[in-house]
Design an enzyme around this catalytic site. Structure first.
Site, PDB file in Angstrom:
ATOM      1  N   ASP A  63       0.666  -1.259  -0.174  1.00 37.38           N
ATOM      2  CA  ASP A  63       0.022   0.112  -0.158  1.00 37.38           C
ATOM      3  C   ASP A  63       0.878   1.318   0.009  1.00 37.38           C
ATOM      4  O   ASP A  63       2.088   1.056   0.110  1.00 37.38           O
ATOM      5  CB  ASP A  63      -0.977   0.086   1.198  1.00 37.38           C
ATOM      6  CG  ASP A  63      -1.765  -1.072   1.263  1.00 37.38           C
ATOM      7  OD1 ASP A  63      -1.906  -1.819   0.426  1.00 37.38           O
ATOM      8  OD2 ASP A  63      -2.855  -0.942   2.099  1.00 37.38           O
ATOM      9  N   HIS A 206       3.827  -2.366   2.910  1.00 37.52           N
ATOM     10  CA  HIS A 206       3.786  -1.169   2.498  1.00 37.52           C
ATOM     11  C   HIS A 206       4.942  -0.856   1.935  1.00 37.52           C
ATOM     12  O   HIS A 206       5.923  -1.359   2.194  1.00 37.52           O
ATOM     13  CB  HIS A 206       3.736   0.043   3.521  1.00 37.52           C
ATOM     14  CG  HIS A 206       2.243  -0.077   4.375  1.00 37.52           C
ATOM     15  ND1 HIS A 206       1.946  -0.986   5.093  1.00 37.52           N
ATOM     16  CD2 HIS A 206       1.267   0.800   4.132  1.00 37.52           C
ATOM     17  CE1 HIS A 206       0.670  -0.865   5.778  1.00 37.52           C
ATOM     18  NE2 HIS A 206       0.575   0.379   4.943  1.00 37.52           N
TER      19      HIS A 206
HETATM   20 ZN   LIG Z   1      -2.478   2.986   3.354  1.00 36.33          ZN
END
Ligand SMILES: [Zn+2]
Length: 258
Positions: A63, A206
């Site tokens: 992400d 991430h």
């Molecule tokens: Zn996020």
């Protein structure tokens, strides 16, 4: 004479191709099969946390990009013949346009809103515009349809889920949080990702953190050694289709659906 030799080589190469393909592992589902697998679940209008448990496939999801580590992560994935899903924010597209294009070619690009606001705090119209603005920009840059969405902080709303359903888009949450956005150090990220690896798992990572990149570098060879293949979320849903009754049951009690 020259021509005959070339033809012979070509024929030999063509004959050898299927065997080489099989040696690398099972064939991946076609684009149409993947889209159909996503639409089947998206029709429920509910978030999904994991796929079915049929085969040794997992989805690594990254992400908050694109960013400085995106290309590095894609280079590592390529070494193992793996693919991943990137949930991107529109606010980054200006600076990382070429990186997003590459994600479009080598991975699946899902949406993660334009500016990463906590959606339940916004008026309903703004919740939708945060997504639609980013989805439009992303597909204009990559040339691909955006079929997946992940809400920031895993928190969506009924309006968001209804809007996604109307566009046959799927809200993808996760079965395992590497906790890389919650301050986990690199060893913890690696340990949690390994612990959460099971057939059909969706792992939250991430793409803008050095410690995640360090962990991913060690996770990929480990997955390979354990016989797992990292695939995109649409590939995962086509290879390991989830039972829809289980999806409904989980969404009814799960977080991220307000
Ligand atoms: Zn996020």
């Amino acid at each position: 004479m020259h021509r005959i030799v070339l033809t012979a080589i070509t024929a030999g190469t063509l004959l050898a191709l299927p065997a080489a393909g099989l040696a690398k592992g099972p064939a991946m589902p076609s684009e149409a099969e993947q889209q159909e697998a996503v639409s089947r679940v998206a029709a429920l209008g509910l978030p999904i946390y994991q796929a079915g448990g049929q085969g040794k496939y997992v989805a690594l999801t990254f992400d908050d990009g694109p960013g400085p580590y995106t290309a590095k992560v894609m280079n590592e994935l390529k070494k193992y013949g793996f693919r991943a899903t990137f949930f991107v924010n529109g606010k980054n597209f200006g600076r990382w346009r070429d990186t997003l294009r590459r994600e479009g070619r080598e991975a699946n690009v899902g949406d993660h809103t334009w500016s990463h606001h906590y959606l339940p705090k916004l008026p309903a119209t703004q919740q939708i515009s945060e997504i639609s603005r980013s989805v439009t920009a992303s597909s204009n840059i990559t040339g691909n349809r955006v079929q997946l969405f992940r809400p920031p902080y895993g928190s969506s709303t009924r309006s968001v889920n209804a809007w996604l359903k109307s566009r046959s888009m799927l809200n993808v949450l996760w079965s395992t949080d590497s906790r890389d956005s919650l301050g986990a150090n690199r060893n913890e990220i690696l340990r949690l990702s390994k612990a959460g690896t099971k057939p059909g798992a969706i792992i939250l990572l991430h793409e803008n953190r050095g410690q995640t990149y360090w962990a991913v570098n060690r996770l990929l060879p480990w997955l390979k050694k354990k016989g797992y293949t990292a695939v995109t979320v649409p590939e995962l849903l086509a290879l390991n289709p989830p039972d829809l009754a289980t999806v409904k049951k989980r969404a009814g009690v799960g977080v991220g659906f307000r």
